[in-house]
Scaffold this active site. Structure first.
Site, PDB file in Angstrom:
ATOM      1  N   SER A 142       0.920  -1.268  -0.020  1.00 50.62           N
ATOM      2  CA  SER A 142      -0.055   0.186   0.040  1.00 50.62           C
ATOM      3  C   SER A 142       0.906   1.438  -0.017  1.00 50.62           C
ATOM      4  CB  SER A 142      -0.932  -0.113   1.234  1.00 50.62           C
ATOM      5  OG  SER A 142      -1.740   0.867   1.320  1.00 50.62           O
ATOM      6  N   TYR A 156      -5.039   8.550  -5.496  1.00 47.84           N
ATOM      7  CA  TYR A 156      -3.870   7.777  -5.000  1.00 47.84           C
ATOM      8  C   TYR A 156      -4.333   7.012  -3.503  1.00 47.84           C
ATOM      9  CZ  TYR A 156       0.486   5.868  -4.028  1.00 47.84           C
ATOM     10  OH  TYR A 156       1.860   5.241  -3.513  1.00 47.84           O
ATOM     11  N   LYS A 160      -4.789   3.105  -2.187  1.00 47.37           N
ATOM     12  CA  LYS A 160      -4.101   2.689  -1.182  1.00 47.37           C
ATOM     13  C   LYS A 160      -5.005   2.328   0.008  1.00 47.37           C
ATOM     14  CE  LYS A 160      -0.440   2.061  -3.677  1.00 47.37           C
ATOM     15  NZ  LYS A 160      -0.015   0.966  -4.155  1.00 47.37           N
TER      16      LYS A 160
END
Length: 285
Positions: A142, A156, A160
């Site tokens: 991650s 983003y 994650k």
């Protein structure tokens, strides 16, 4: 059940996104240690050149992680070559920057295709093999952005966060089969993550988002100056794969640790501030 078939504790590894960055560091260290590695890349020639490896312990694979069939074929090829798969590292991914308003639906979906669905495709494909052998370790990469992100990285961070969430539940779902799961949240490491082939920035910036532009400019200035050593990060992941009880969550980098602990303090404060309201939702009488 522990794997008793490994010779001298050597393992078979399947690593995505292996032609650069942390993935390449992992492949090189593992091969130098005599372990067996299947490694994926969109560009196999670049992967082979970067590793300089042609031994029977190395299986370079061209894989489109967004294509479930391509992933399944790679997993099957790995099993056919090495007769088992002990450790999977879902490392492939890329950064995407911009406010939600500035990024297109296509850009958002492409990011999720690689950063999230690529990971899901690998897990789905490898699980039948790991269930049958009753051991295995899935390590999902991650980012600290999946725990504590900041201005300008909403999509983003979303990808994650998703990797962390799926890893936490996956660990519960597969523990009865002797399979371990670890989700790794690195901070800033001196890889090519900030290069153009690993980071997408909005092509349609909106003038009003000046804070977003300033944040991106600061990050780009970090390129080549990140404090994290990717060789140490790779060594840390290899180490936890040997642990009898590996962690579910692993922070890598002092910056990642500090940001995660600061986020814990923020959550604790906010949750407690609204404790009375949160607990007042029950029916009365």
């Amino acid at each position: 059940m522990k794997n008793t078939n490994n010779n001298e504790n050597k393992k078979v590894w399947f690593i995505t996104g292996a032609s650069k960055g942390l993935g390449l560091s992992l492949v090189k260290q593992l091969l130098a240690d005599g372990q067996k590695v299947a490694a994926t890349s969109r560009y196999v020639a670049s992967l082979v050149k970067a590793t300089g490896e042609t031994s029977e312990n190395f299986l370079p694979l061209h894989v489109n992680l967004a294509d479930e069939n391509s992933v399944a074929e790679a997993i099957q090829a790995t099993y056919n070559t090495f007769n088992r798969i002990d450790v999977v590292i879902n490392n492939a991914g890329y950064g995407i920057g911009g406010s939600i308003e500035e990024l297109t639906d296509e850009e958002a979906r492409e990011s999720f295709d690689i950063n999230v669905f690529g990971t899901l495709n690998v897990i789905r494909a490898v699980m039948p093999f790991m269930r049958a052998q009753r051991w295995g370790h899935i390590i999902n990469i991650s980012s600290i952005a999946g725990i504590a992100s900041g201005t300008g990285w909403a999509l983003y961070a979303a990808t994650k966060f998703a990797v962390i969430g799926l890893s936490e539940v996956l660990a519960e779902d597969v523990k009865e089969f002797g399979i371990k799961v670890t989700v790794v949240a690195p901070g800033a490491f001196r890889t090519n993550f900030l290069a153009a082939d690993s980071l997408v920035l909005t092509q349609s910036p909106i003038d009003a988002y000046q804070d977003v532009r300033n944040t991106h400019a600061r990050y780009l200035q970090m390129d080549g100056q990140q404090i994290g050593d990717p060789e140490k990060a790779a060594a840390a992941m290899i180490k936890i794969a040997d642990d009898e009880n590996p962690p579910l969550h692993l922070l890598l980098g002092e910056d990642a640790y500090n940001r995660a602990m600061a986020k814990l303090l923020v959550l604790d404060k906010e949750f407690r501030l609204n404790e009375e309201l949160s607990k007042s939702m029950a029916y009365q009488g």
